[in-house]
Write an enzyme that holds these catalytic residues in place. Structure first.
Site, PDB file in Angstrom:
ATOM      1  N   CYS A  36       0.823  -1.227   0.000  1.00  0.00           N
ATOM      2  CA  CYS A  36       0.000   0.000   0.000  1.00  0.00           C
ATOM      3  C   CYS A  36       0.850   1.268   0.000  1.00  0.00           C
ATOM      4  CB  CYS A  36      -0.891   0.026   1.246  1.00  0.00           C
ATOM      5  SG  CYS A  36      -1.895  -1.404   1.443  1.00  0.00           S
TER       6      CYS A  36
HETATM    7  N1  SAJ Z   1       6.092   2.290   8.804  1.00  0.00           N
HETATM    8  C1  SAJ Z   1       7.090   3.121   9.290  1.00  0.00           C
HETATM    9  N2  SAJ Z   1       6.752   4.050  10.224  1.00  0.00           N
HETATM   10  C2  SAJ Z   1       5.461   4.180  10.671  1.00  0.00           C
HETATM   11  C3  SAJ Z   1       4.465   3.333  10.149  1.00  0.00           C
HETATM   12  C4  SAJ Z   1       4.798   2.389   9.221  1.00  0.00           C
HETATM   13  O1  SAJ Z   1       8.250   3.029   8.895  1.00  0.00           O
HETATM   14  O2  SAJ Z   1       5.221   5.026  11.534  1.00  0.00           O
HETATM   15  C5  SAJ Z   1       6.446   1.310   7.774  1.00  0.00           C
HETATM   16  C6  SAJ Z   1       6.110  -0.108   8.162  1.00  0.00           C
HETATM   17  O3  SAJ Z   1       7.189  -0.728   8.812  1.00  0.00           O
HETATM   18  C7  SAJ Z   1       5.862  -0.751   6.800  1.00  0.00           C
HETATM   19  C8  SAJ Z   1       5.266   0.384   5.975  1.00  0.00           C
HETATM   20  O4  SAJ Z   1       5.655   1.594   6.626  1.00  0.00           O
HETATM   21  O5  SAJ Z   1       7.046  -1.155   6.197  1.00  0.00           O
HETATM   22  C9  SAJ Z   1       3.758   0.320   5.880  1.00  0.00           C
HETATM   23  O6  SAJ Z   1       3.300   0.231   7.190  1.00  0.00           O
HETATM   24  P1  SAJ Z   1       1.714   0.192   7.508  1.00  0.00           P
HETATM   25  O7  SAJ Z   1       1.525   0.040   8.950  1.00  0.00           O
HETATM   26  O8  SAJ Z   1       1.083   1.333   6.839  1.00  0.00           O
HETATM   27  O9  SAJ Z   1       1.360  -1.194   6.863  1.00  0.00           O
HETATM   28  P2  SAJ Z   1       0.389  -1.624   5.727  1.00  0.00           P
HETATM   29  O10 SAJ Z   1       1.000  -1.540   4.388  1.00  0.00           O
HETATM   30  O11 SAJ Z   1      -0.175  -2.923   6.160  1.00  0.00           O
HETATM   31  O12 SAJ Z   1      -0.713  -0.504   5.768  1.00  0.00           O
HETATM   32  C10 SAJ Z   1      -2.045  -0.832   5.947  1.00  0.00           C
HETATM   33  C11 SAJ Z   1      -2.685   0.142   5.024  1.00  0.00           C
HETATM   34  N3  SAJ Z   1      -4.062  -0.204   4.803  1.00  0.00           N
HETATM   35  C12 SAJ Z   1      -4.589   0.044   3.582  1.00  0.00           C
HETATM   36  O13 SAJ Z   1      -3.989   0.570   2.687  1.00  0.00           O
HETATM   37  C13 SAJ Z   1      -5.976  -0.403   3.397  1.00  0.00           C
HETATM   38  C14 SAJ Z   1      -2.567   1.546   5.580  1.00  0.00           C
HETATM   39  O14 SAJ Z   1      -3.464   2.447   4.904  1.00  0.00           O
HETATM   40  C15 SAJ Z   1      -2.910   1.606   7.036  1.00  0.00           C
HETATM   41  O15 SAJ Z   1      -2.649   2.929   7.509  1.00  0.00           O
HETATM   42  C16 SAJ Z   1      -2.016   0.637   7.800  1.00  0.00           C
HETATM   43  O16 SAJ Z   1      -2.354  -0.671   7.310  1.00  0.00           O
HETATM   44  C17 SAJ Z   1      -2.237   0.731   9.286  1.00  0.00           C
HETATM   45  O17 SAJ Z   1      -2.706   1.781   9.735  1.00  0.00           O
HETATM   46  O18 SAJ Z   1      -1.834  -0.215   9.953  1.00  0.00           O
END
Ligand code: SAJ
Length: 424
Positions: free
Chosen positions: A266
């Site tokens: 995403c």
């Molecule tokens: N990450 C960071 N710092 C942060 C948050 C995340 O480096 O503060 C990194 C994570 O390690 C990962 C990437 O970013 O590598 C994405 O992290 P994520 O928590 O956003 O994970 P996803 O890809 O599973 O995101 C999903 C997404 N859901 C959809 O697109 C429907 C995202 O929109 C959500 O915000 C996220 O879940 C969530 O909130 O957990």
């Protein structure tokens, strides 16, 4: 009674035959929700291997095999190849296929286009198409609408949250937009049966598409900002976690955390769909472009920290390969970028991830290892199991490069984090 009313009655009676096209991280949880609510769902996939796995109760998505087996056994779910002629026997088509990037980091709509081509081979009269796949504004309309539409069209972008706070997507508010009011009414009727949270009804399909772009680009930009702050914090010796916990006491500050990089299907992907549209409309989106590039540089930033401590002959263990904690998903993982960088710099290292089998790690060209004491311990992914596992690999002399700021207290000789270090 007209076609729209007939379908509305079938939806409310849970008699509408539903096709979910694409049974991955999005399609499978949605299928389970629909089946649990009493709908009969047919799942359609592209490959024979995926079909065989599904029919055998193997979802390929951690934590979903039991649910899959339950709905298979109850008869509320069955799986088919997308070429199967019974595709035409459904009333509703929910599209949940991937919208990745190609090697040049450009949007790849191949899967969505293939589904559209296949659907247009059937008689769609009186049917409802719902696009859940993430696309830029106007894509759903361009691909699925037609001049003499005798069917209904809705866009409700997926909001799955792999491996974290919501076990299933019924607890996540869902945005929904229709190409017309009749389509919207049908979409609302369906999602009201499975989503416990309020439906977020918007005025048009394009508003739904754009909201998904905004929420994920917002996240990518904020992560990039924190990564940029962390690089400064490293140089001036301020602990970014302490700074963030102070800042998050402000009502308008939403915390994000620095790390080894941004992976998944995403956050590092969706903004590129937006940028392609902006480019076509000759609108510069420099903040978004710079943020994506900032996040893409983080694996190199971590590699530099490793190299600062590395001497030939040292053991280097990279713990965790997946894109985020507690999820067995390698897509766009920044740790893969780090490992390939280390290989290019001729640094010997081994890899351990509790959620990824050793043979998968080897297939990626890295050497898998069991946990043992090492000279340099790199946190690639902060799986919850790390709380136990670290003791097997970190000794008093171990230098820890903590790519996820997992350790809150010093372990080993020193902990070098991202925007923070623990020296005593
Ligand atoms: N990450 C960071 N710092 C942060 C948050 C995340 O480096 O503060 C990194 C994570 O390690 C990962 C990437 O970013 O590598 C994405 O992290 P994520 O928590 O956003 O994970 P996803 O890809 O599973 O995101 C999903 C997404 N859901 C959809 O697109 C429907 C995202 O929109 C959500 O915000 C996220 O879940 C969530 O909130 O957990």
């Amino acid at each position: 009674m007209n076609a729209q009313k007939k379908l509305l009655v079938k939806i409310k009676a849970k008699e509408a035959n539903i096709a979910v096209i694409g049974l991955g991280y999005v399609g499978l949880p949605l299928t389970v929700l629909l089946a649990k609510q009493g709908f009969t769902v047919k799942g359609y996939v592209k490959t024979a291997e995926k079909l065989q796995a599904l029919q055998g109760g193997i979802s390929g998505i951690s934590g979903h095999d039991n649910n899959l087996k339950k709905i298979l056994n109850s008869g509320s779910f069955s799986a088919y190849n997308i070429a199967d002629s019974n595709l035409a026997d459904n009333d509703i088509y929910i599209i949940c296929v991937p919208t990745p990037l190609n090697k040049k980091k450009k949007p790849d709509l191949t899967s969505v286009l293939q589904v559209a081509k296949r659907l247009f081979e059937t008689d769609l009269k009186g049917k409802l198409i719902i696009n859940e796949s993430t696309v830029a504004p106007f894509t759903t309309r361009k691909i699925f609408a037609s001049s003499r539409m005798n069917y209904f069209l809705v866009c409700s972008p997926e909001r799955i949250d792999p491996g974290t706070r919501f076990e299933t997507s019924e607890n996540i508010p869902k945005v929904i937009g229709g190409i017309d009011s009749e389509s919207l009414e049908l979409g609302i009727a369906l999602y009201n049966q499975i989503i416990k949270k309020k439906l977020v009804v918007v005025g048009d399909i394009e508003v739904a598409e754009m909201s998904k772009m905004l929420e994920n680009t917002y996240r990518a930009v904020n992560i990039a900002l924190i990564n940029e702050f962390a690089k400064l914090a490293d140089v001036i010796g301020i602990d970014m976690l302490e700074v963030i916990s102070a800042s998050k006491t402000k009502w308008s500050f939403q915390p994000h955390y620095p790390g080894i990089g941004v992976g998944g299907h995403c956050i590092p992907v969706d903004p590129h769909y937006l940028l392609k549209l902006a480019q076509k409309k000759r609108i510069e989106m420099n903040v978004t472009t710079e943020a994506l590039s900032e996040n893409e540089k983080m694996p190199e930033y971590i590699a530099e920290k490793i190299i600062r401590y590395y001497k030939k002959g040292m053991n280097v263990l990279v713990y965790g390969l997946t894109y985020k904690k507690n999820v067995a998903d390698l897509r766009e993982s920044p740790v893969l970028v780090l490992c390939n960088l280390l290989k290019r710099k001729k640094i010997d290292f081994t890899v351990y991830d509790p959620l990824i089998p050793a043979k998968t790690i080897q297939k990626l060209g890295f050497s898998a290892v069991l946990l043992k004491k090492t000279d340099i311990f790199v946190v690639g992914t902060d799986h919850k199991q790390l709380a136990k596992d670290y003791k097997f690999a970190i000794g008093n002399k171990t230098v820890v490069i903590d790519g996820r700021n997992f350790f809150l207290k010093k372990v080993g000789k020193i902990v070098i984090g991202v925007g923070r270090s623990l020296v005593e």
